[in-house]
Enzyme design. Structure first.
Site, mmCIF file in Angstrom:
data_model
loop_
_atom_site.group_PDB
_atom_site.id
_atom_site.type_symbol
_atom_site.label_atom_id
_atom_site.label_comp_id
_atom_site.label_asym_id
_atom_site.label_seq_id
_atom_site.Cartn_x
_atom_site.Cartn_y
_atom_site.Cartn_z
ATOM 1 N N ASP A 173 -7.916 -4.344 7.563
ATOM 2 C CA ASP A 173 -6.926 -3.272 7.626
ATOM 3 C C ASP A 173 -6.328 -3.217 9.035
ATOM 4 O OD1 ASP A 173 -5.380 -1.251 6.502
ATOM 5 O OD2 ASP A 173 -6.798 0.333 6.995
ATOM 6 N N HIS A 197 -9.924 0.015 0.609
ATOM 7 C CA HIS A 197 -10.789 0.535 1.687
ATOM 8 C C HIS A 197 -11.707 1.670 1.202
ATOM 9 C CE1 HIS A 197 -7.457 3.349 2.112
ATOM 10 N NE2 HIS A 197 -6.734 2.558 2.885
ATOM 11 N N HIS A 208 -14.952 2.948 10.377
ATOM 12 C CA HIS A 208 -14.412 3.522 9.150
ATOM 13 C C HIS A 208 -15.509 3.980 8.194
ATOM 14 C CE1 HIS A 208 -10.510 1.940 10.396
ATOM 15 N NE2 HIS A 208 -9.973 2.630 9.411
ATOM 16 N N LEU A 229 -7.733 8.015 11.598
ATOM 17 C CA LEU A 229 -7.800 6.574 11.786
ATOM 18 C C LEU A 229 -6.565 5.930 11.188
ATOM 19 C CD1 LEU A 229 -11.554 5.926 10.909
ATOM 20 C CD2 LEU A 229 -10.489 5.508 13.126
ATOM 21 N N GLU A 284 0.875 -1.187 0.000
ATOM 22 C CA GLU A 284 0.000 0.000 0.000
ATOM 23 C C GLU A 284 0.905 1.228 0.000
ATOM 24 O OE1 GLU A 284 -3.741 1.820 2.602
ATOM 25 O OE2 GLU A 284 -2.619 0.089 3.346
#
Length: 439
Positions: free
Chosen positions: A297, A239, A275, A334, A145
């Site tokens: 995640d 995400h 989230h 977050l 990522e």
């Protein structure tokens, strides 16, 4: 002696999202699901064990394609000053997570590394080749990522480490960062990138050709740019809703891909109740349920033994854990989650108002289809010839038992030993008259 185990007195979670009352047979010799009928007529032997599911659900094992760490282990950390460059400790930590994850019903996962110093990638990716530790979840490959992310949507990623791909050709930058061996190694390879970063769009097609699953994430792209990336081979969104522009009615951006008339992506979504609001989860699922892939995640603090509070994280950074919420200390940003995958399944069932068997598809069949290749041919379905990676869950989605390669590797302590997967019988109370339970 027969090598066959039979599961009975329960329900099978099928690829159409239905649960049917039926038996399942697995072979301890091959580690695969088999046909009980053909096995009996071939060997003329009855199963060596019969597992009583006590009315619970037998599901394919869960697959997590985005997990940054757990149980105090961070997949992005490598102690380069150690004698072996940190490799021994890294592999030990990786395999420890694999052993613990089976407690959550997860039987396969893709370790995820966030934006790093350039020199670390080739070292980390080499250590993330597929492996199957004993009595543990399968490690399928890697998910990188970053570092080709948009600064405005970087989230918890370090802005100073983000990169563009301005070499000629642009793919040369990817080869340098990840290493040619890293891009071409066997196993699952997912790269989250922002196609709107300079030079990155020109790499999507070549990455896809080399077996990389390209995922759009941490991006400020318009719908037009996101569509172009899909046309070049990108097939996932990282995400969903997080680290991307909110949907706008005139330009829905990356999220707008879910409404495409001819092609729609898979999308990872963190259904931890933090989230994304339950209503946005419901909207996304209704728009494109065939693409919904649950991810945790998860970060290193995903550990039921870790108390809430402030803890050291990466160099110079602390995080604050509040239940399943993980925040960078001193901010409202977050930084991943602490929510195990089975809880995400349960939440999806509630938020989208769907049966638990249908919600299980987003953590079994769909991630396997997303990864494609041999993974799609071996995992994510209760079909003859598929790997006997299984989990037994109750009708609320709580994991009761986990099997990898036709071997039970974990069971809930509330369940007794032996072949019965129901709760332990409660001790009967004897009253003063010597009668049991008042009788």
């Amino acid at each position: 002696m027969s090598d066959v185990i039979r599961f009975t007195n329960g329900y099978l979670a099928l690829p159409d999202g239905q649960c049917v009352r039926a038996d399942l047979y697995i072979s301890t010799s091959t580690g695969q699901i088999i046909s009980g009928q053909s096995s009996f007529f071939t060997s003329n032997l009855s199963p060596s064990r019969t597992i009583d599911l006590d009315g619970n659900i037998l599901s394919p094992g869960l697959i997590d394609v985005q997990i940054n760490g757990a149980y105090g282990i961070d997949f992005s950390e490598l102690e380069l000053d150690a004698e072996d460059g940190g490799e021994g400790k890294y592999i030990a930590g990786l395999e420890e997570v694999a052993r613990r994850l089976v407690e959550t019903g997860t039987t396969s996962f893709v370790p995820t590394i966030i934006t790093q110093k350039e020199e670390l990638y080739s070292k980390l990716l080499r250590l993330l080749r597929p492996r199957s530790p004993t009595n543990a979840a399968h490690i399928l490959g890697y998910h990188a990522e970053g570092p080709f992310l948009h600064p405005a949507r970087r989230g918890a990623h370090s802005e100073t480490l983000l990169m563009t791909a301005e070499s000629e050709p642009p793919i040369a930058t990817f080869d340098r960062v990840y290493g040619r061996d890293g891009l071409d190694q066997e196993g699952v390879k997912i790269i989250t990138l922002a196609p709107d970063v300079r030079g990155v769009m020109g790499c999507v097609e070549e990455l896809t050709r080399r077996g990389v699953t390209v995922s759009i994430g941490h991006s400020d792209a318009s719908l037009e740019v996101a569509n172009e990336a899909m046309n070049k081979g990108a097939r996932m969104i990282t995400h969903l809703f997080n680290a991307m522009p909110p949907i706008h009615h005139r330009d829905p951006g990356v999220i707008g891909l879910l409404g495409g008339p001819t092609q729609r992506p898979y999308f990872g979504i963190i259904v931890d109740g933090l989230h994304s609001h339950p209503n946005t989860v419901r909207i996304a699922y209704a728009a494109c349920k065939e693409g919904c892939v649950l991810v945790t995640d998860a970060q290193s603090p995903m550990d039921p033994n870790l108390p809430d509070g402030v803890h050291d994280w990466r160099e110079g950074i602390q995080f604050r854990k509040e239940g399943y919420k993980v925040l960078i200390e001193g901010t409202t940003t977050l930084a991943g989650s602490c929510c195990p995958l089975y809880e995400c399944v349960s939440n999806l069932s509630k938020f989208a108002s769907i049966p638990i068997a249908e919600a299980l598809l987003a953590a079994t069949l769909r991630p396997a289809q997303l990864l494609g290749g041999e993974i799609a041919k071996r995992k994510g379905q209760l079909r003859e010839g598929f790997d006997a990676d299984l989990c037994v869950v109750d009708w609320q989605g709580k994991v009761r038992s986990t099997w990898v390669g036709a071997k039970e590797v974990w069971r809930d302590g509330k369940i007794g030993q032996g072949d019965y997967l129901g709760d332990k019988p409660q001790p009967r109370k004897v009253n003063g008259n010597g009668l049991v339970n008042g009788h």
